[in-house]
Design a protein around this motif. Structure first.
Motif, mmCIF file in Angstrom:
data_model
loop_
_atom_site.group_PDB
_atom_site.id
_atom_site.type_symbol
_atom_site.label_atom_id
_atom_site.label_comp_id
_atom_site.label_asym_id
_atom_site.label_seq_id
_atom_site.Cartn_x
_atom_site.Cartn_y
_atom_site.Cartn_z
ATOM 1 N N ALA B 101 -12.895 -22.577 -43.323
ATOM 2 C CA ALA B 101 -11.871 -22.369 -43.184
ATOM 3 C C ALA B 101 -11.276 -23.502 -44.112
ATOM 4 N N GLN B 102 -12.118 -24.133 -44.368
ATOM 5 C CA GLN B 102 -11.766 -25.004 -46.479
ATOM 6 C C GLN B 102 -11.988 -26.094 -44.982
ATOM 7 N N GLU B 103 -12.347 -26.495 -43.966
ATOM 8 C CA GLU B 103 -12.174 -28.113 -43.867
ATOM 9 C C GLU B 103 -12.773 -29.138 -44.454
ATOM 10 N N THR B 104 -13.658 -28.876 -44.983
ATOM 11 C CA THR B 104 -14.808 -30.019 -45.685
ATOM 12 C C THR B 104 -13.855 -29.861 -47.118
ATOM 13 N N GLN B 105 -13.533 -30.919 -47.794
ATOM 14 C CA GLN B 105 -12.899 -31.000 -48.860
ATOM 15 C C GLN B 105 -14.078 -31.804 -50.129
#
Lengths: 109, 116
Positions: B101-105
């Motif tokens: 979920a695109q959590e870590t950028q």
């Protein structure tokens, strides 16, 4: 407005000591992350803890999450001079993160 | 494997001018987010690009605009610069899709903009 707020704002310790910083947030979350920033440059992801987890470890890092209190803590054990940096908690997902103002940690040899 | 890259590293502009900042995402990433970080503060989300469109936007005026190219690289444009636009501008990338979920950028080193 910022979702998370770190405490303390600044922390000064000696090498070998432990460093603990806290983060409080306002709304319900799916996860909470901690990032490190050296000398005002890019952020480096340290650890992510999900809302159904209470504690997570990664090397010398230990993160706890208390969703009932809407708070998290980051513990760095046996600190080193290289741990000198600003540490931020962040919530959110899908590319949109909300950060606190950060805790500035200085580790002296 | 190159990480997120940004250019230029530093930039000095005067009030009223326009500026363009550039970002190349990490290999395999197709979403790009931009953040503004004022001195002593945490990063503030500006907007996110995916499939060459702005997908989400933070609380920033229309003077802030962006673009994403077919190779997933991105630009941030700021018009009519104000003194308060002086900040570190960070680009972050992540892979799209449900996984993570695109959590870590993944962040680039940033562009430090000074407006005089």
């Amino acid at each position: 407005s910022q979702q998370g707020e770190e405490d303390p704002q600044a922390l000064s310790i000696q090498e070998g000591e432990n460093a603990t910083m806290n983060c409080s947030y306002k709304t319900s979350i799916n996860n909470l992350q901690w990032y490190r920033q050296n000398s005002g440059r890019g952020l480096v992801h340290l650890i992510l803890i999900r809302s159904n987890e209470r504690e997570k470890h990664s090397g010398r890092l230990r993160v706890t999450l208390d969703t009932s209190k809407k708070s998290s803590s980051l513990l760095i054990t046996a600190s080193r001079a290289a741990d000198t940096a600003s540490y931020f908690c962040a919530t959110g997902g899908w590319g949109k993160l909300q950060f606190g103002a950060g805790t500035q940690v200085v580790v002296t040899p | 494997d190159a990480g997120v890259t940004q250019s230029p590293t530093h930039l000095i502009k005067t009030r009223g001018q326009q500026v363009t900042l550039r970002c190349s995402p990490k290999s395999g990433h197709d979403t790009v987010s931009w953040y503004q970080q004022a001195l002593g503060q945490g990063p503030q989300f500006i907007f996110q690009y995916y499939e060459e469109e702005e997908r989400q936007r933070g609380n920033f005026p229309d003077r802030f605009s962006g673009h994403q190219f077919p190779n997933y690289s991105s630009e941030l444009n700021v018009n009519a610069l104000l003194l308060g636009d002086s900040a570190l501008y960070l680009c972050a990338s992540a892979p799209s899709g449900l996984a993570g979920a695109q959590e870590t950028q993944y962040f680039g080193p940033g562009t430090r903009l000074l407006v005089l």
